[in-house]
Scaffold this motif. Structure first.
Motif, PDB file in Angstrom:
ATOM      1  N   TYR A   4     -14.665   0.293  -1.187  1.00  0.00           N
ATOM      2  CA  TYR A   4     -14.086   1.629  -1.218  1.00  0.00           C
ATOM      3  C   TYR A   4     -14.517   2.380   0.041  1.00  0.00           C
ATOM      4  CZ  TYR A   4     -13.445   6.527  -2.595  1.00  0.00           C
ATOM      5  OH  TYR A   4     -13.099   7.853  -2.627  1.00  0.00           O
ATOM      6  N   CYS A   5     -13.537   2.872   0.781  1.00  0.00           N
ATOM      7  CA  CYS A   5     -13.798   3.498   2.080  1.00  0.00           C
ATOM      8  C   CYS A   5     -13.471   4.990   2.038  1.00  0.00           C
ATOM      9  CB  CYS A   5     -12.949   2.828   3.157  1.00  0.00           C
ATOM     10  SG  CYS A   5     -13.183   1.051   3.292  1.00  0.00           S
ATOM     11  N   THR A   6     -14.334   5.780   2.617  1.00  0.00           N
ATOM     12  CA  THR A   6     -14.061   7.201   2.806  1.00  0.00           C
ATOM     13  C   THR A   6     -14.094   7.502   4.298  1.00  0.00           C
ATOM     14  OG1 THR A   6     -16.376   7.897   2.651  1.00  0.00           O
ATOM     15  CG2 THR A   6     -15.104   7.780   0.594  1.00  0.00           C
ATOM     16  N   PHE A  25     -10.160  -3.895   1.185  1.00  0.00           N
ATOM     17  CA  PHE A  25     -10.594  -2.563   1.579  1.00  0.00           C
ATOM     18  C   PHE A  25      -9.590  -1.551   1.042  1.00  0.00           C
ATOM     19  CE2 PHE A  25     -12.191  -5.327   5.018  1.00  0.00           C
ATOM     20  CZ  PHE A  25     -13.533  -4.962   5.059  1.00  0.00           C
ATOM     21  N   TYR A  26     -10.073  -0.453   0.475  1.00  0.00           N
ATOM     22  CA  TYR A  26      -9.150   0.555  -0.041  1.00  0.00           C
ATOM     23  C   TYR A  26      -9.773   1.939   0.066  1.00  0.00           C
ATOM     24  CZ  TYR A  26     -11.839   0.985  -4.402  1.00  0.00           C
ATOM     25  OH  TYR A  26     -12.823   1.224  -5.323  1.00  0.00           O
ATOM     26  N   GLY A  27      -8.913   2.947  -0.052  1.00  0.00           N
ATOM     27  CA  GLY A  27      -9.372   4.331  -0.014  1.00  0.00           C
ATOM     28  C   GLY A  27      -8.472   5.188  -0.877  1.00  0.00           C
ATOM     29  N   ASP A  28      -8.704   6.488  -0.862  1.00  0.00           N
ATOM     30  CA  ASP A  28      -7.900   7.420  -1.646  1.00  0.00           C
ATOM     31  C   ASP A  28      -6.487   7.527  -1.067  1.00  0.00           C
ATOM     32  OD1 ASP A  28     -10.098   7.907  -3.251  1.00  0.00           O
ATOM     33  OD2 ASP A  28     -10.767   9.627  -2.047  1.00  0.00           O
ATOM     34  N   ALA A  29      -5.592   8.093  -1.856  1.00  0.00           N
ATOM     35  CA  ALA A  29      -4.204   8.263  -1.434  1.00  0.00           C
ATOM     36  C   ALA A  29      -4.130   9.132  -0.186  1.00  0.00           C
ATOM     37  CB  ALA A  29      -3.392   8.887  -2.559  1.00  0.00           C
ATOM     38  N   LEU A  30      -3.298   8.728   0.757  1.00  0.00           N
ATOM     39  CA  LEU A  30      -3.050   9.502   1.964  1.00  0.00           C
ATOM     40  C   LEU A  30      -1.663   9.153   2.490  1.00  0.00           C
ATOM     41  CD1 LEU A  30      -3.296   7.344   4.542  1.00  0.00           C
ATOM     42  CD2 LEU A  30      -5.722   7.635   4.139  1.00  0.00           C
ATOM     43  N   VAL A  31      -1.202   9.957   3.438  1.00  0.00           N
ATOM     44  CA  VAL A  31       0.040   9.673   4.159  1.00  0.00           C
ATOM     45  C   VAL A  31      -0.284   9.660   5.639  1.00  0.00           C
ATOM     46  CG1 VAL A  31       2.326  10.555   4.779  1.00  0.00           C
ATOM     47  CG2 VAL A  31       1.561  10.650   2.410  1.00  0.00           C
TER      48      VAL A  31
END
Length: 526
Positions: A396-398, A298-304
């Motif tokens: 891909y997760c949003t 599972f993955y998504g866009d860059a975040l902090v």
């Protein structure tokens, strides 16, 4: 703000009685222990960053409708060495300290080589952790300091590495219904490849009579290899459901080469953290009963992210909520040169501040090789979160945005790992200085607030009413300070349903701005 942020705190080692205005519920009995930076200079030496200040622990004890207060500096090895030298002699997150210039370069070089992964400070200023019947002041290093929750005396330092191979560990563990403690750490040096480690400490592992710590019975649940050997992900907390641990491997990373050479480059450890906006965020699921990782990527866009809110399972999905940012600039705001600016300058210099967002991700569990590609696999209602399987089988997760402008989130912990509705937190808008408490309804996406002009409340802590079945049946506790000398610092008690003020206990002592706290019921402090 100059009278609050970066100002040295003082101890109140003997309990003082607060003046209560309003009515504190008779059932509220126990001690709220809070931790945070409280000493920002020693002698003529000053720290650079708010997260560097020496730990000052304070407690608010509730009994028979009354409140008593006390505070003590954590007598860590770092604290004792600094006080003895009358200057700062131990490096911290944002302040690198160099030895006596009379020492030759060869001595300094060989000392550094023996500590490429340094034995960090034991200035445990972030939170209070319970392992079995033992209570510790904790930060994110391999050392924790045991404290007496009644007197706040420092009992002594413990090294995680005496029990499990860890160089770093979080100060935000989870507790299950039995009282077992789950936590995460990073093993950078030791046996095997570098990895993230999930571990469990049984609730009945303490032996006070034999003075044996609960940590001696620590159990490794699982390990997760680094995505990149030289760039481990920074993490401040993690998520937990009834069956899973959720670890967010974000592209906010520790640069190991920079860490190893920081001393010679004149850089502090904080400068070794880098955010890569072009890299993805990975979401790892680990079965906390078997230690097996879910194989789906599972993955998504860059975040902090720093703080998880809650996580639960629903209809073959794992739902987890956390506070996210678009970049890592938040840490830079906490340099004392920024925090001690007047309000107008602080607003002007932080126009690009990425506000915290309450964010929801949903991970489907019933994915197989037969699952349809390029289709949203999230079937839950009332969420816009998506999970789309790609051609290579990765997902891909949003996220779904729940609320913007909340930090230091707390819930009714009886609903941890369960589907929940309410989160309480500090309302953050244009700066790191929250001046409101908010209650957010994550179902209706509405909120209510508590606010008082020129007052700064701490992280809100929920305490449930005895026998409560409804999620918001209880009170919210928050210590409040003000730069106005006519406003005494006070412990605020709010109705958790409405955020209406039930009482405030005015403290006849100086109180410092802190980070996190832990409520211990009266039955557990004896």
């Amino acid at each position: 703000m100059q009278t609050i942020f970066g100002k040295n705190g003082t101890e109140t080692p003997e309990p003082v009685q607060a003046t209560v205005r309003g009515c504190i519920p008779d059932w509220l009995e126990g001690t709220l222990i809070r931790n945070g930076p409280g000493l920002f200079s020693v002698g003529d030496a000053q720290y650079n960053h708010w997260f560097d200040g020496l730990s000052l622990i304070h407690s608010f004890t509730f009994k028979n409708g009354e409140v008593s207060y006390r505070s003590k500096f954590l007598e860590s090895n770092t604290y004792k060495r600094n006080i003895r030298a009358d200057r700062i002699v131990v490096s911290e997150f944002g302040t690198m300290v160099y030895p006596d210039p009379c020492k030759n370069i060869f001595s300094r070089f060989f000392t550094h080589l023996s500590n490429v992964i340094p034995d960090f400070t034991d200035n445990n200023l972030v939170n209070i952790i319970q392992y079995g019947k033992d209570y510790y002041a904790a930060s994110e290093v391999n050392y924790i300091n045991e404290i007496n929750p009644s007197t706040l005396e420092t009992i002594g330092r413990t090294n995680y590495r005496n029990y499990i191979s860890l160089n770093l560990a979080t100060a935000h563990p989870h507790y299950d219904e039995e009282g077992n403690t789950y936590n995460m750490g990073t093993a950078i040096m030791g046996l095997g490849k570098p990895k993230y480690v999930i571990f469990k400490v049984p609730h009945n592992a303490s032996d006070p009579e034999q003075k044996k710590p609960a940590l001696r019975k620590v159990q490794q649940v699982c390990s997760i290899p680094f995505r990149s050997l030289l760039f481990p992900s920074y993490y401040h907390s993690f998520g937990m459901t009834e069956n899973y641990i959720i670890f967010v491997e974000q592209p906010f990373k520790l640069d190991m080469v920079n860490l190893a050479t920081a001393y010679f480059r004149g850089a502090n450890w904080g400068n070794c953290l880098k955010f890569d906006e072009n890299e993805t965020t990975l979401f790892h699921l680990v079965n906390r009963h078997t230690g097996k990782r879910v194989s789906t990527l599972f993955y998504g866009d860059a975040l902090v992210t720093f703080h998880h809110i809650n996580a639960y399972e629903e209809q073959d999905h794992v739902v987890f909520d956390l506070i996210t940012y678009k970049d890592s600039n938040l840490y830079n705001m906490f340099y004392l040169k920024n925090m001690t600016q007047d309000t107008s300058k602080l607003i002007e210099s932080n126009k690009g501040f990425s506000p915290p967002v309450c964010t929801r991700f949903v991970l489907p569990l019933n994915i197989s090789t037969e699952s349809e590609r390029k289709v949203n696999l999230v079937t839950l209602k009332n969420t816009s979160a998506t999970a789309v399987i790609q051609g290579d089988g990765s997902v891909y997760c949003t996220p779904d945005t729940i609320f913007q402008g909340l930090e230091l989130p707390r819930i009714n912990y009886n609903f941890n790992t369960k589907k929940y509705r309410y989160v309480y937190g500090s309302r953050v808008e244009w700066s790191p200085h929250p001046n409101k408490i908010a209650k957010v309804d994550v179902e209706k996406r509405t909120h209510v607030e508590w606010f008082q002009e020129n007052c700064y409340p701490s992280e809100p802590v929920f305490v449930p009413s005895p026998g409560a079945t409804e999620e918001d049946d209880g009170v919210i506790l928050s210590s409040v300070i003000s730069p106005d000398p006519s406003v005494s610092p006070f412990m605020l008690v709010l109705n958790a349903r409405t955020l209406e003020e039930l009482a405030r206990a005015e403290i006849p002592a100086t109180i410092h701005l802190d980070l996190h706290g832990y409520f211990i019921p009266a039955s557990e402090t004896h």
